[in-house]
Design a protein around this motif. Structure first.
Motif, short mmCIF file in Angstrom:
data_model
loop_
_atom_site.label_atom_id
_atom_site.label_comp_id
_atom_site.label_asym_id
_atom_site.label_seq_id
_atom_site.Cartn_x
_atom_site.Cartn_y
_atom_site.Cartn_z
N MET B 1 24.55 3.95 -10.63
CA MET B 1 25.36 4.09 -11.86
C MET B 1 24.58 3.89 -13.11
O MET B 1 24.87 4.71 -14.06
N ILE B 2 23.78 2.64 -13.35
CA ILE B 2 23.23 2.55 -14.39
C ILE B 2 22.22 3.51 -14.76
O ILE B 2 22.15 4.11 -16.09
N LYS B 4 22.65 6.82 -14.08
CA LYS B 4 23.26 7.88 -14.33
C LYS B 4 23.78 7.56 -15.80
O LYS B 4 23.54 8.66 -16.61
N ILE B 5 24.38 6.34 -16.05
CA ILE B 5 24.79 6.24 -17.56
C ILE B 5 23.64 6.38 -18.56
O ILE B 5 23.88 7.10 -19.62
N ARG B 8 22.78 10.16 -19.21
CA ARG B 8 23.78 10.77 -19.71
C ARG B 8 23.89 10.38 -21.44
O ARG B 8 24.16 11.07 -21.91
N ASN B 9 23.47 9.22 -21.50
CA ASN B 9 23.57 8.55 -22.89
C ASN B 9 22.60 9.14 -23.71
O ASN B 9 22.94 9.49 -24.96
N ARG B 12 23.80 12.21 -25.45
CA ARG B 12 25.24 12.05 -26.08
C ARG B 12 24.90 12.76 -27.41
O ARG B 12 25.87 13.31 -28.11
N GLU B 295 31.03 -0.24 -27.46
CA GLU B 295 30.93 -0.04 -26.06
C GLU B 295 30.13 -0.85 -25.17
O GLU B 295 30.65 -1.33 -24.07
N MET B 298 32.07 -4.12 -24.65
CA MET B 298 33.11 -3.72 -23.66
C MET B 298 32.55 -3.89 -22.22
O MET B 298 32.98 -4.24 -21.40
N LEU B 299 31.21 -3.24 -22.25
CA LEU B 299 30.55 -3.31 -20.66
C LEU B 299 30.20 -4.78 -20.47
O LEU B 299 30.47 -5.02 -19.34
N MET B 300 29.85 -5.33 -21.47
CA MET B 300 29.54 -6.98 -21.13
C MET B 300 30.94 -7.71 -20.80
O MET B 300 30.97 -8.36 -19.80
N LEU B 304 29.51 -6.38 -16.74
CA LEU B 304 28.11 -5.96 -16.74
C LEU B 304 27.07 -6.62 -17.26
O LEU B 304 27.23 -7.29 -18.37
N ASN B 305 26.45 -7.44 -16.39
CA ASN B 305 25.55 -8.42 -16.78
C ASN B 305 24.25 -8.16 -17.68
O ASN B 305 24.29 -6.84 -17.84
N ARG B 306 23.97 -9.15 -18.33
CA ARG B 306 22.69 -8.63 -19.56
C ARG B 306 21.55 -8.11 -18.85
O ARG B 306 20.85 -7.13 -19.47
N LYS B 308 21.51 -5.80 -16.45
CA LYS B 308 21.88 -4.70 -16.34
C LYS B 308 22.02 -3.60 -17.73
O LYS B 308 21.49 -2.58 -18.12
#
Lengths: 228, 405
Positions: B1-2, B4-5, B8-9, B12, B295, B298-300, B304-306, B308
């Motif tokens: 997932m990381i 993938k993000i 995609r990032n 952007r 953003e 928000m993930l933290m 979502l740990n540091r 990641k």
């Protein structure tokens, strides 16, 4: 061991500076399971600071914050991140979702971080998005959703990890009346039917009207605590 | 997932990402092509030095190259030439008598390097007959034929059958002279070589300076493999300790330095370009991190740990670099292959390069190892570029980041 989901004792937060500001001042608070609580107060009253400390996003200057008996104030940063991941659901005012992921992926994200298997994830994501009325928007990205729909995805995401409670920091601040009612209906139903504990910080009278318990903060202190 | 993000990032802000990717591709194309161009140029110069001037290694009297005096010759050199010629990998050899002389025509007198060669041997080693642009290869006159360069012919106003007088010191130290007749005019393509070298029959010069037919000043050997030049020269140096045996890179002034510097040059050019690109990538990624402060906060906040977060930002930087890098290398590879086959014409500058001994048409080439080195350098650059923005993201405090407007 207490039955409180959230329990603070003498919690204080002082922001150091040229003039130190005591944002939260010796707050004692207990929130039980299944409560639907609103923390209200004027701007600068310490609502968000208190919520951040309850959510483990900020550390108190003094006092204690316990979630289901676990003390957060003395937890290491890494433990705190993991604790948030497994025990607390968050809904923020805005910037809740990862813009490059679909509603399904955003909801699934937390479970992936928890290493939950794919089958369970798929089932739970579908159930949650249907519950918040977005069963048909699973593959939409946040930019393709309205503000209210985005907040509903945020609620689904917050619940995905099966948290002990959900913290919502002014979740309706950017929503129109219809979306606010819709979001509150969903959260109230989840509270009543599934026993999810919600704690809000809010200015919004519509949220205050729906809350079972309203805690008012003034100058960082609890001015009133009313149960309806 | 990381992953993938992160992937995609980077899309952007397509324009910004594409600018970085194109900048990386262009920078690497330029650096790699320049390296290929330089390597092609050096290799052609090496081929030319070996084919036209130095062969793979040469044998001299130990004092000859320093003093350039005719008395420093190799006694019984033909025996040594025959002995070495029997060895494996020796393709051809040429025994020469070399004397600094004065050449005079009706129009000019000047210093030349007078090479006495065996026509057949010399042709086998340097292909001298193929470089003739006029006349015949030591044919047409019976007595004292001479080959001069087109450049000399122009300066001395010589034509075929023109007579020149060569004045030289014999082995007794007396000045002697003889007339030679031009039978051929050559053009080697190497301006420096053409400026001074004239060729006559070895026996004619030996007779003129009073040297025995078995004695020579220089024996040049051609091998079937460039890489064997140094080891074989060293081997024969150990065998003939009273003589000097040197490979081409030590015979041609600056060649060893040029070859060694060439490899460093390539790395330095690419490194400079990559350092410039490094800052461009860091700048872009910092902008991306700053724009996404809330953003990332928000993930933290949601867990979502540091590590990641760090990995996510590093992956975004790596993706940018790993699209632009290989793209640049691919385009550079195409250019190097194309100009390797068709040659890169230096146009008006070619004449100047020719004067310096370089070819006017460069056939680009690059070792596969150079591509590997550049790829590793790109990876290192990408990793370095990703560290600072990732650290910057880690320093964010989730509660502050979320509140930030």
């Amino acid at each position: 061991m207490s039955n409180f989901v959230i329990e603070t004792k003498g919690v204080t937060k002082t922001y150091e500076g040229v003039v130190p500001v005591q944002a939260v001042d010796h707050v004692d608070l207990q929130i039980e399971d299944n409560e639907f609580t609103a923390i209200v107060g004027p701007s600068g009253s310490g609502k968000t600071t208190l919520l951040n400390m309850i959510g483990g996003l900020d550390r108190p200057t003094s006092g204690s914050v316990k979630v289901n008996g676990t003390e957060l104030a003395r937890m290491s940063e890494n433990h705190l991140i993991d604790f948030r991941l497994r025990h607390i659901g968050f809904v923020f005012q805005s910037y809740n979702l990862i813009p490059v992921l679909t509603a399904k992926e955003n909801t699934e994200f937390i479970m992936l971080m928890q290493n939950i298997d794919k089958k369970t994830r798929d089932e739970r994501v579908e159930k949650l998005l249907k519950e918040v009325g977005l069963g048909d928007k699973m593959n939409s990205r946040p930019t393709q959703l309205s503000g209210g729909q985005q907040q509903r995805v945020a609620v689904a995401r917050a619940l995905a990890s099966k948290p002990d409670f959900v913290l919502a920091d002014e979740p309706t601040a950017n929503l129109d009346s219809h979306s606010t009612t819709n979001l509150l209906d969903i959260m109230a139903r989840l509270n009543q039917e599934e026993g999810i504990t919600f704690v809000f910080s809010t200015h919004d009278q519509r949220v205050i009207d729906r809350a079972q318990r309203v805690i008012t903060l003034v100058d960082g202190k609890i001015a009133s605590d009313i149960r309806k | 997932m990381i992953t993938k993000i992160a992937w995609r990032n980077i899309w952007r802000n397509r324009v910004r990402s594409l600018v970085v990717i194109v900048a990386l591709a262009l920078g690497l194309w330029a650096g790699t092509f320049t390296t290929g161009f330089y390597q092609g140029m050096i290799n052609q110069r090496i081929d030319d030095v070996i084919a036209s001037e130095m062969s793979h290694f040469q044998v001299h009297d130990t004092n000859f190259r320093d003093e350039m005096q005719i008395q420093y010759f190799i006694e019984n050199a033909l025996d040594i030439q025959n002995e070495i010629s029997q060895k494996e990998h020796i393709v051809a050899s040429s025994g020469r008598v070399v004397a600094n002389s004065m050449m005079g025509s009706a129009n000019k007198n000047g210093a030349i390097k007078f090479n006495g060669v065996d026509a057949e041997e010399e042709n086998a080693v340097t292909g001298l007959s193929e470089k003739l642009v006029e006349g015949a290869y030591f044919e047409g006159v019976k007595r004292n034929p001479i080959l001069v360069s087109a450049k000399m012919a122009e300066e001395y106003k010589l034509k075929l059958r023109s007579k020149v007088v060569v004045t030289i010191q014999d082995l007794n130290g007396d000045i002697t002279s003889a007339s030679f007749r031009v039978v051929g005019i050559y053009k080697s393509g190497n301006g420096m070589l053409d400026a001074t070298n004239a060729y006559a029959r070895r026996s004619d010069i030996q007779k003129l300076i009073g040297m025995q037919p078995s004695d020579l000043h220089e024996i040049a050997f051609l091998l079937d493999n460039h890489d064997l030049a140094e080891p074989m020269a060293n081997e024969f140096q150990d065998q003939y300790t009273e003589l000097e045996v040197l490979p081409w890179m030590d015979l041609a002034t600056g060649m060893r330095y040029m070859v060694e510097a060439g490899n460093t040059f390539a790395i330095v050019i690419v490194a400079i370009i990559l350092i410039a690109l490094l800052f461009s990538v860091i700048n872009t990624m910092l902008m991306a991190v700053m724009e996404r402060t809330r953003e990332i906060g928000m993930l933290m906040a949601v867990g979502l740990n540091r590590n990641k977060i760090f990995i996510m930002i590093m992956l975004e930087t790596l993706f940018l670099s790993l699209i632009g890098g290989p793209l640049g290398l691919l385009v550079a590879f195409s250019f190097i292959e194309y100009y390797g086959a068709n040659g890169f014409d230096l146009g008006a500058m070619g004449e100047t390069y020719g004067e310096l001994g370089f070819a006017a048409v460069v056939y680009t080439e690059l070792d596969p190892s150079a591509y590997l080195t550049i790829t590793i350098m790109v990876l290192v650059m990408a990793l370095l570029a990703s560290i600072y923005p990732a650290i910057k993201a880690l320093r964010l405090n989730p509660s502050e980041a979320i509140r930030k407007i």
